[in-house]
Scaffold this active site. Structure first.
Site, mmCIF file in Angstrom:
data_model
loop_
_atom_site.group_PDB
_atom_site.id
_atom_site.type_symbol
_atom_site.label_atom_id
_atom_site.label_comp_id
_atom_site.label_asym_id
_atom_site.label_seq_id
_atom_site.Cartn_x
_atom_site.Cartn_y
_atom_site.Cartn_z
ATOM 1 N N ARG A 16 4.227 -7.408 -6.073
ATOM 2 C CA ARG A 16 5.514 -7.645 -5.403
ATOM 3 C C ARG A 16 5.438 -8.844 -4.463
ATOM 4 O O ARG A 16 6.427 -9.196 -3.823
ATOM 5 C CB ARG A 16 5.934 -6.405 -4.624
ATOM 6 C CG ARG A 16 6.124 -5.213 -5.537
ATOM 7 C CD ARG A 16 6.783 -4.056 -4.839
ATOM 8 N NE ARG A 16 6.749 -2.909 -5.730
ATOM 9 C CZ ARG A 16 7.597 -1.892 -5.683
ATOM 10 N NH1 ARG A 16 8.544 -1.878 -4.777
ATOM 11 N NH2 ARG A 16 7.494 -0.884 -6.518
ATOM 12 N N LYS A 66 -11.695 -9.996 -4.342
ATOM 13 C CA LYS A 66 -11.750 -10.146 -2.881
ATOM 14 C C LYS A 66 -13.144 -10.524 -2.355
ATOM 15 O O LYS A 66 -13.256 -11.232 -1.358
ATOM 16 C CB LYS A 66 -11.233 -8.881 -2.194
ATOM 17 C CG LYS A 66 -9.720 -8.700 -2.371
ATOM 18 C CD LYS A 66 -9.180 -7.527 -1.598
ATOM 19 C CE LYS A 66 -7.683 -7.379 -1.853
ATOM 20 N NZ LYS A 66 -7.084 -6.267 -1.102
ATOM 21 N N ASP A 103 -5.551 -7.806 5.261
ATOM 22 C CA ASP A 103 -5.404 -6.366 4.982
ATOM 23 C C ASP A 103 -5.712 -5.558 6.248
ATOM 24 O O ASP A 103 -5.056 -4.551 6.527
ATOM 25 C CB ASP A 103 -6.374 -5.911 3.877
ATOM 26 C CG ASP A 103 -5.913 -6.331 2.487
ATOM 27 O OD1 ASP A 103 -4.695 -6.492 2.280
ATOM 28 O OD2 ASP A 103 -6.784 -6.491 1.606
ATOM 29 N N ALA A 125 -13.882 4.569 0.026
ATOM 30 C CA ALA A 125 -14.886 3.619 0.523
ATOM 31 C C ALA A 125 -14.950 2.390 -0.383
ATOM 32 O O ALA A 125 -15.978 1.737 -0.495
ATOM 33 C CB ALA A 125 -16.250 4.306 0.614
HETATM 34 P P1 NAP Z 1 -11.360 0.169 -5.180
HETATM 35 O O1 NAP Z 1 -12.256 -0.754 -4.442
HETATM 36 O O2 NAP Z 1 -11.371 0.172 -6.676
HETATM 37 O O3 NAP Z 1 -11.658 1.665 -4.642
HETATM 38 C C1 NAP Z 1 -11.022 2.773 -5.233
HETATM 39 C C2 NAP Z 1 -11.248 3.991 -4.340
HETATM 40 O O4 NAP Z 1 -10.489 5.104 -4.863
HETATM 41 C C3 NAP Z 1 -12.714 4.460 -4.287
HETATM 42 O O5 NAP Z 1 -12.963 4.970 -3.013
HETATM 43 C C4 NAP Z 1 -12.710 5.579 -5.354
HETATM 44 O O6 NAP Z 1 -13.758 6.522 -5.167
HETATM 45 C C5 NAP Z 1 -11.369 6.204 -5.074
HETATM 46 N N1 NAP Z 1 -10.870 7.031 -6.187
HETATM 47 C C6 NAP Z 1 -10.445 6.600 -7.388
HETATM 48 N N2 NAP Z 1 -10.031 7.653 -8.132
HETATM 49 C C7 NAP Z 1 -10.230 8.778 -7.385
HETATM 50 C C8 NAP Z 1 -9.991 10.158 -7.592
HETATM 51 N N3 NAP Z 1 -9.473 10.625 -8.740
HETATM 52 N N4 NAP Z 1 -10.277 11.018 -6.592
HETATM 53 C C9 NAP Z 1 -10.777 10.568 -5.403
HETATM 54 N N5 NAP Z 1 -11.028 9.263 -5.150
HETATM 55 C C10 NAP Z 1 -10.745 8.372 -6.127
HETATM 56 O O7 NAP Z 1 -9.818 -0.105 -4.793
HETATM 57 P P2 NAP Z 1 -9.262 -0.639 -3.393
HETATM 58 O O8 NAP Z 1 -9.137 -2.108 -3.424
HETATM 59 O O9 NAP Z 1 -10.067 -0.011 -2.315
HETATM 60 O O10 NAP Z 1 -7.777 -0.048 -3.406
HETATM 61 C C11 NAP Z 1 -7.536 1.342 -3.235
HETATM 62 C C12 NAP Z 1 -6.024 1.590 -3.291
HETATM 63 O O11 NAP Z 1 -5.393 0.959 -2.187
HETATM 64 C C13 NAP Z 1 -5.368 0.995 -4.554
HETATM 65 O O12 NAP Z 1 -4.403 1.920 -5.024
HETATM 66 C C14 NAP Z 1 -4.669 -0.246 -4.065
HETATM 67 O O13 NAP Z 1 -3.510 -0.536 -4.796
HETATM 68 C C15 NAP Z 1 -4.316 0.166 -2.636
HETATM 69 N N6 NAP Z 1 -4.178 -0.995 -1.737
HETATM 70 C C16 NAP Z 1 -2.971 -1.194 -1.160
HETATM 71 C C17 NAP Z 1 -2.806 -2.243 -0.273
HETATM 72 C C18 NAP Z 1 -1.464 -2.444 0.367
HETATM 73 O O14 NAP Z 1 -1.217 -3.522 0.874
HETATM 74 N N7 NAP Z 1 -0.617 -1.436 0.387
HETATM 75 C C19 NAP Z 1 -3.869 -3.122 0.015
HETATM 76 C C20 NAP Z 1 -5.107 -2.876 -0.600
HETATM 77 C C21 NAP Z 1 -5.242 -1.811 -1.483
HETATM 78 P P3 NAP Z 1 -15.183 6.353 -5.926
HETATM 79 O O15 NAP Z 1 -15.997 5.441 -5.064
HETATM 80 O O16 NAP Z 1 -15.707 7.742 -5.973
HETATM 81 O O17 NAP Z 1 -14.891 5.775 -7.293
#
Ligand code: NAP
Length: 264
Positions: A16, A66, A103, A125
């Site tokens: 977006r 990132k 962020d 994490a």
């Molecule tokens: P990431 O580095 O891929 O990390 C994913 C995280 O989700 C890990 O902690 C993973 O745990 C956990 N996870 C995935 N599936 C799971 C499940 N079924 N049950 C429990 N934990 C689960 O992704 P990220 O960059 O941190 O982003 C995480 C989320 O935040 C995404 O949805 C992203 O769109 C959102 N986000 C939003 C913004 C915003 O501006 N609103 C900014 C950044 C990110 P494991 O380590 O066990 O795999």
């Protein structure tokens, strides 16, 4: 040449950010354009190095780039260095690349209250959990607990940031969902169970970084238990506001950006 900005990701189709930033440029009468830049990891570094010479003034960076964004930069802000990742690159006229992490500050802006002295629980994490945990620590949260589905990742992050990992979620004043749970259509009860939220006492405030067309399961849970809710779109808008200001030096039109992001 029209100054350009864009979002580097893979995939990036559903971002977006173009709608949000193009609305902002129009609102402040800047002749800039913001575009999607779908770039696979193998082409990330050479693409970034080519952007300043192609009229780009800045770029946002999302999954999976990132960490590479911080590595490719010539300089980095304290936030980017502290988090260990960058979501915003700014290009100087002579081509130098500066990395920032909006962020972290965007999350704090969206939170809308000081976490000083309060207990926070960060679920996740990954990259987002890292930025949120660092921001809460920097702002003086009394305690920052990190829970992750894969406990070793929570332990590693907690050790690195000098925080505490927990093997099961615990009650806190501020609960942040920084996992991707809720991104895909999932039954609310299943999501709440996956994150271990059900037994927790109601927090004062819940931030869900995930955003989707429908109300996310974590937002639905937070509303049910009577917590104040900050949704993922507000966090997206606040990080975008900080990027806009950094690139243009102009005061960001917050309401315009929020409306454009919510319209999708
Ligand atoms: P990431 O580095 O891929 O990390 C994913 C995280 O989700 C890990 O902690 C993973 O745990 C956990 N996870 C995935 N599936 C799971 C499940 N079924 N049950 C429990 N934990 C689960 O992704 P990220 O960059 O941190 O982003 C995480 C989320 O935040 C995404 O949805 C992203 O769109 C959102 N986000 C939003 C913004 C915003 O501006 N609103 C900014 C950044 C990110 P494991 O380590 O066990 O795999």
């Amino acid at each position: 040449m029209t100054p350009l900005a864009g979002v580097l990701g893979y995939p990036v189709a559903h971002s977006r950010s173009p709608a949000m930033h193009n609305a902002a440029f129009a609102a402040v009468a800047l002749d800039w354009r913001y575009v999607k830049l779908p770039v696979p990891p193998s082409l990330f570094v050479e693409t970034v190095r080519a952007l300043p010479g192609s009229g780009y003034r800045g770029a946002n960076v999302t999954i999976p780039h990132k960490l590479s964004a911080l590595e490719v930069a010539d300089s980095a802000t304290a936030a980017a260095r502290g988090v260990g990742a960058a979501n915003t690159l700014t290009f100087a006229a002579e081509g130098a690349i500066e990395a920032d992490n909006t962020d972290a500050g965007g999350f704090l802006d969206a939170l809308g209250e000081s976490p000083r002295g309060r207990r926070a629980l960060v679920l996740g994490a990954g990259g987002a959990g890292r930025a949120v945990a660092w921001a809460l620590r920097e702002e003086g949260a009394g305690e920052v607990l990190i829970w992750n589905r894969t406990p070793e990742r929570a332990e590693d992050l907690a050790r690195e940031l000098d925080l505490d990992a927990v093997v099961a979620p615990r009650g806190a004043d501020i609960v942040v969902n920084a996992t991707s749970v809720g991104l895909d259509a999932v039954e609310p009860a299943e999501a709440v169970c996956a994150l271990g939220l059900e037994p927790l006492d109601a927090p004062a405030v819940v931030v869900d970084l995930v955003y989707a067309e429908r109300a996310t399961p974590v937002v639905a849970w937070a509303e049910r238990v009577g917590a104040r809710v900050v949704d993922g779109l507000e966090v997206l808008v606040r990080q975008g506001v900080r990027s806009f200001e950094r690139w243009t030096g102009q005061a960001p039109p917050l309401d315009v950006m929020r409306a454009a992001a919510r319209e999708g």
